[in-house]
Design an enzyme around this catalytic site. Structure first.
Site, PDB file in Angstrom:
ATOM      1  N   GLY A 194      27.203  38.416  45.271  1.00  0.00           N
ATOM      2  CA  GLY A 194      26.721  38.276  43.891  1.00  0.00           C
ATOM      3  C   GLY A 194      25.938  37.006  43.662  1.00  0.00           C
ATOM      4  O   GLY A 194      25.233  36.861  42.654  1.00  0.00           O
TER       5      GLY A 194
ATOM      6  N   LYS B 213      24.485  29.773  48.926  1.00  0.00           N
ATOM      7  CA  LYS B 213      25.463  30.243  47.933  1.00  0.00           C
ATOM      8  C   LYS B 213      25.159  29.575  46.593  1.00  0.00           C
ATOM      9  O   LYS B 213      25.164  28.357  46.495  1.00  0.00           O
ATOM     10  CB  LYS B 213      26.885  29.904  48.384  1.00  0.00           C
ATOM     11  CG  LYS B 213      27.959  30.410  47.415  1.00  0.00           C
ATOM     12  CD  LYS B 213      29.327  30.336  48.039  1.00  0.00           C
ATOM     13  CE  LYS B 213      30.423  30.709  47.049  1.00  0.00           C
ATOM     14  NZ  LYS B 213      31.760  30.619  47.659  1.00  0.00           N
TER      15      LYS B 213
ATOM     16  N   ASP C 194      26.256  35.082  36.825  1.00  0.00           N
ATOM     17  CA  ASP C 194      24.925  34.456  36.746  1.00  0.00           C
ATOM     18  C   ASP C 194      24.291  34.118  38.100  1.00  0.00           C
ATOM     19  O   ASP C 194      23.184  33.565  38.145  1.00  0.00           O
ATOM     20  CB  ASP C 194      25.002  33.186  35.884  1.00  0.00           C
ATOM     21  CG  ASP C 194      25.986  32.173  36.441  1.00  0.00           C
ATOM     22  OD1 ASP C 194      26.533  32.398  37.554  1.00  0.00           O
ATOM     23  OD2 ASP C 194      26.230  31.154  35.766  1.00  0.00           O
TER      24      ASP C 194
ATOM     25  N   ASP D  46      37.617  41.274  50.598  1.00  0.00           N
ATOM     26  CA  ASP D  46      36.215  40.844  50.674  1.00  0.00           C
ATOM     27  C   ASP D  46      36.120  39.374  51.070  1.00  0.00           C
ATOM     28  O   ASP D  46      35.019  38.855  51.260  1.00  0.00           O
ATOM     29  CB  ASP D  46      35.504  41.071  49.333  1.00  0.00           C
ATOM     30  CG  ASP D  46      36.236  40.438  48.171  1.00  0.00           C
ATOM     31  OD1 ASP D  46      37.419  40.761  47.973  1.00  0.00           O
ATOM     32  OD2 ASP D  46      35.633  39.610  47.458  1.00  0.00           O
ATOM     33  N   ASN D  47      37.245  38.701  51.200  1.00  0.00           N
ATOM     34  CA  ASN D  47      37.228  37.290  51.590  1.00  0.00           C
ATOM     35  C   ASN D  47      37.840  37.069  52.964  1.00  0.00           C
ATOM     36  O   ASN D  47      38.201  35.958  53.318  1.00  0.00           O
ATOM     37  CB  ASN D  47      37.969  36.443  50.550  1.00  0.00           C
ATOM     38  CG  ASN D  47      37.183  36.319  49.251  1.00  0.00           C
ATOM     39  OD1 ASN D  47      35.965  36.512  49.235  1.00  0.00           O
ATOM     40  ND2 ASN D  47      37.852  36.007  48.168  1.00  0.00           N
TER      41      ASN D  47
ATOM     42  N   ASP E 127      34.736  31.789  52.363  1.00  0.00           N
ATOM     43  CA  ASP E 127      34.823  31.780  50.897  1.00  0.00           C
ATOM     44  C   ASP E 127      35.855  30.788  50.364  1.00  0.00           C
ATOM     45  O   ASP E 127      36.937  31.149  49.914  1.00  0.00           O
ATOM     46  CB  ASP E 127      35.078  33.188  50.334  1.00  0.00           C
ATOM     47  CG  ASP E 127      33.779  33.964  50.192  1.00  0.00           C
ATOM     48  OD1 ASP E 127      32.754  33.500  50.729  1.00  0.00           O
ATOM     49  OD2 ASP E 127      33.776  35.026  49.548  1.00  0.00           O
TER      50      ASP E 127
HETATM   51  P1  AMP Z   1      35.195  35.611  45.054  1.00  0.00           P
HETATM   52  O1  AMP Z   1      36.551  36.167  44.756  1.00  0.00           O
HETATM   53  O2  AMP Z   1      34.915  34.277  44.459  1.00  0.00           O
HETATM   54  O3  AMP Z   1      34.928  35.603  46.520  1.00  0.00           O
HETATM   55  O4  AMP Z   1      34.121  36.571  44.355  1.00  0.00           O
HETATM   56  C1  AMP Z   1      34.312  37.925  44.109  1.00  0.00           C
HETATM   57  C2  AMP Z   1      32.991  38.578  43.791  1.00  0.00           C
HETATM   58  O5  AMP Z   1      32.390  37.991  42.629  1.00  0.00           O
HETATM   59  C3  AMP Z   1      31.953  38.486  44.886  1.00  0.00           C
HETATM   60  O6  AMP Z   1      31.241  39.702  44.890  1.00  0.00           O
HETATM   61  C4  AMP Z   1      31.069  37.343  44.421  1.00  0.00           C
HETATM   62  O7  AMP Z   1      29.764  37.404  44.938  1.00  0.00           O
HETATM   63  C5  AMP Z   1      31.085  37.554  42.921  1.00  0.00           C
HETATM   64  N1  AMP Z   1      30.787  36.328  42.162  1.00  0.00           N
HETATM   65  C6  AMP Z   1      31.588  35.248  41.992  1.00  0.00           C
HETATM   66  N2  AMP Z   1      30.984  34.321  41.227  1.00  0.00           N
HETATM   67  C7  AMP Z   1      29.756  34.798  40.926  1.00  0.00           C
HETATM   68  C8  AMP Z   1      28.630  34.309  40.172  1.00  0.00           C
HETATM   69  N3  AMP Z   1      28.658  33.134  39.548  1.00  0.00           N
HETATM   70  N4  AMP Z   1      27.531  35.103  40.092  1.00  0.00           N
HETATM   71  C9  AMP Z   1      27.498  36.298  40.685  1.00  0.00           C
HETATM   72  N5  AMP Z   1      28.510  36.814  41.388  1.00  0.00           N
HETATM   73  C10 AMP Z   1      29.623  36.089  41.512  1.00  0.00           C
HETATM   74 MG    MG Z   2      34.195  36.161  48.018  1.00  0.00          MG
END
Ligand code: AMP
Ligand code: MG
Length: 483
Positions: free
Chosen positions: A101, A117, A129, A254-255, A264
């Site tokens: 994302g 990132k 965002d 996913d991590n 991550d």
């Molecule tokens: P995470 O648990 O932080 O690894 O993120 C879970 C999901 O949310 C992943 O698909 C990330 O890419 C997405 N994500 C987290 N923060 C953001 C952000 N600020 N903008 C876009 N996608 C995000």
């Molecule tokens: Mg992640």
């Protein structure tokens, strides 16, 4: 990572390097990734650079053009930037499609992918965002490198760049969104493929992705052998986290990296007082699913979800056999790691049970306990590890321990028990300084954490117990997922 510098004596500026992308060239667009352009930022400024990683990549000091690339403001002709598509189980539930994302992979050099990132919106940004704040980026940058220096498999970090743009975050999720400085980390790994990249695909594409991953990262293995190897690597990664007191904080599928790397860095933390129930992640507080003590069994849960995704590729019995290998590998390697941490020839029930009883009965700093144990002869030699005072069982346990420990154990123990870890409060101090434009605390940490097992007597303050002011302070013991 192979020391490519030896093969190419003259280092190159990143802006001059020739990029390629096996991921884009060999896998189908749409199902596995989307080509994406980073969104330019207002005023890029290089805040930190990993000289060690740059040397491994044969890169020279970054030019101003390279800083533009690391900020997402420029590309080189060979780059085909992409965001990967993946799904995942989050906190135990299938969350459907997630994807990069806010991460955009620029391409690869020397067999390593470079990924920004926080470089802007992607098709997988959902309602977010695409950006990242300085505090979480600095934490990811330094912890990635610190993990590598500790000898733990991990994605690496080449640079930390300020964007010069604010990012709005509700840091405590309490209805008070506020602007914070934005930043971008350039992450580096042979592959960023996660368990979730497989989970989201149809069977024929799963095979394509598995063949790709095997071809480039598990050369010569069958599907079955590959899954067994993933189980083994994941088990060894858990041993490293557990032996060092690292708590990832968000072990969603996913991590978890298919290469067995730590990936991550979000609301992670390092154990200070030994407490199997401890989690740094406030979002996880109700269930403590991802607390320190749960990590080995959660990794197995995640591998089981991956195995389910691979049912069309590998026979059920073989997948189950590999999952069995996980527990075996973990038990054996953790036993060995604990024996090394203690400096004993072999473990026995009485010694181990007593160890965890004494660690748990009063607030005991996990890192300092083992470090000081190397030269301890009496309970007072361990005083540095106690936040209040030693528990009642310490004296008897230490006596038993000394009857088992090798007399010349110190050097060997110090090679596995770090003196310096990236304590959460040290991160907070480095972030606060950096937010005021002072990079010195981060630079000092980079220097000291590069040699975590060395004495470095002049850096004693960085090896101290967490100070009392940090006990309840946000970012020191508790972190939200807001990043
Ligand atoms: P995470 O648990 O932080 O690894 O993120 C879970 C999901 O949310 C992943 O698909 C990330 O890419 C997405 N994500 C987290 N923060 C953001 C952000 N600020 N903008 C876009 N996608 C995000
Ligand atoms: Mg992640």
């Amino acid at each position: 990572m192979t020391p490519v510098a030896a093969a190419f004596p003259r280092s190159l500026d990143l802006a001059e390097a020739r990029f390629s992308s096996r991921f884009v060239a060999e896998l189908p667009a749409g199902a596995t990734y989307t080509i994406v352009q980073p969104t330019p930022v207002a005023a890029p400024k290089l805040l930190a650079w990993s000289g060690g990683l740059a040397a491994e990549l044969n890169l020279s000091s970054p030019s101003s053009r390279t800083v533009e690339i690391l900020a997402g403001n420029a590309l080189t002709p060979g780059m085909l930037p992409y965001s990967a598509r993946y799904g995942g189980h989050q906190f135990g539930n299938w969350a459907g499609q997630l994807g990069d994302g806010r991460a955009i992979t620029l391409g690869e050099i020397a067999g390593q992918e470079l990924q920004l990132k926080g470089a802007g919106l992607t098709p997988y940004s959902r309602t977010a965002d695409g950006r990242a704040v300085l505090r979480s980026s600095l934490r990811e940058f330094l912890c990635s490198e610190a993990m590598h220096w500790l000898g733990v498999p991990t994605t690496r970090a080449l640079s930390l760049v300020a964007t010069g743009e604010p990012v709005i975050r509700d840091m405590f999720y309490d209805g008070h969104p506020a602007p914070e400085p934005g930043a971008i980390v350039c992450r580096v790994a042979p592959s960023f493929v996660r368990f979730g990249n497989f989970q989201i695909l149809a069977d024929d594409l799963k095979k394509q992705l598995a063949d790709f991953v095997i071809r480039h990262h598990f050369s010569g293995l069958s599907h079955e052998e590959w899954f067994a190897e993933v189980c083994k690597r994941t088990a060894l990664l858990m041993v490293d986290w557990m032996r060092l007191g690292f708590v990832h904080g968000v072990m969603n599928t996913d991590n978890l990296s298919i290469l067995g790397l730590t990936i991550d860095y979000g609301p992670y933390g390092w154990l200070e007082g030994y407490d199997p129930q401890w989690t740094p992640n406030t979002t996880d507080l109700p269930g403590r699913r991802y607390c320190y003590g749960n990590q080995p069994q959660i990794a197995l849960w995640n591998l089981t979800r991956l195995a389910e995704a691979l049912l069309g590729l590998v026979e059920k019995e073989k997948l189950e056999k590999a999952l069995g290998l996980y527990a075996e590998t973990y038990q054996e390697a953790m036993g060995k790691a604990l024996a090394e941490k203690l400096g004993v020839e072999a473990l026995d029930e009485e010694l181990v049970t007593g160890l965890f009883r004494t660690l748990g009965e009063t607030e005991t700093d996990f890192t300092l306990f083992f470090r000081h144990l190397a030269r301890a002869e009496k309970p007072a030699d361990l005083h540095a590890a106690y936040y209040t005072q030693p528990g009642p069982s310490l004296a008897a346990w230490l006596k038993l321990y000394l009857s088992r420990a090798k007399p010349d154990r110190a050097e060997q123990m110090n090679r596995v028990n770090p003196k310096f870890i990236f304590r959460n409060y040290l991160a907070v101090l480095a972030i606060e300084a950096m937010e005021k434009g002072d990079a010195a605390p981060l630079e000092r940490l980079m220097r000291v954490l590069a040699r975590p097992y060395d004495e470095q007597p002049q850096e004693e303050d960085l090896a101290a117990r967490r100070p009392e002011w940090a006990r309840e302070r946000a970012g020191c013991s508790a972190l939200s997922c807001s990043s």
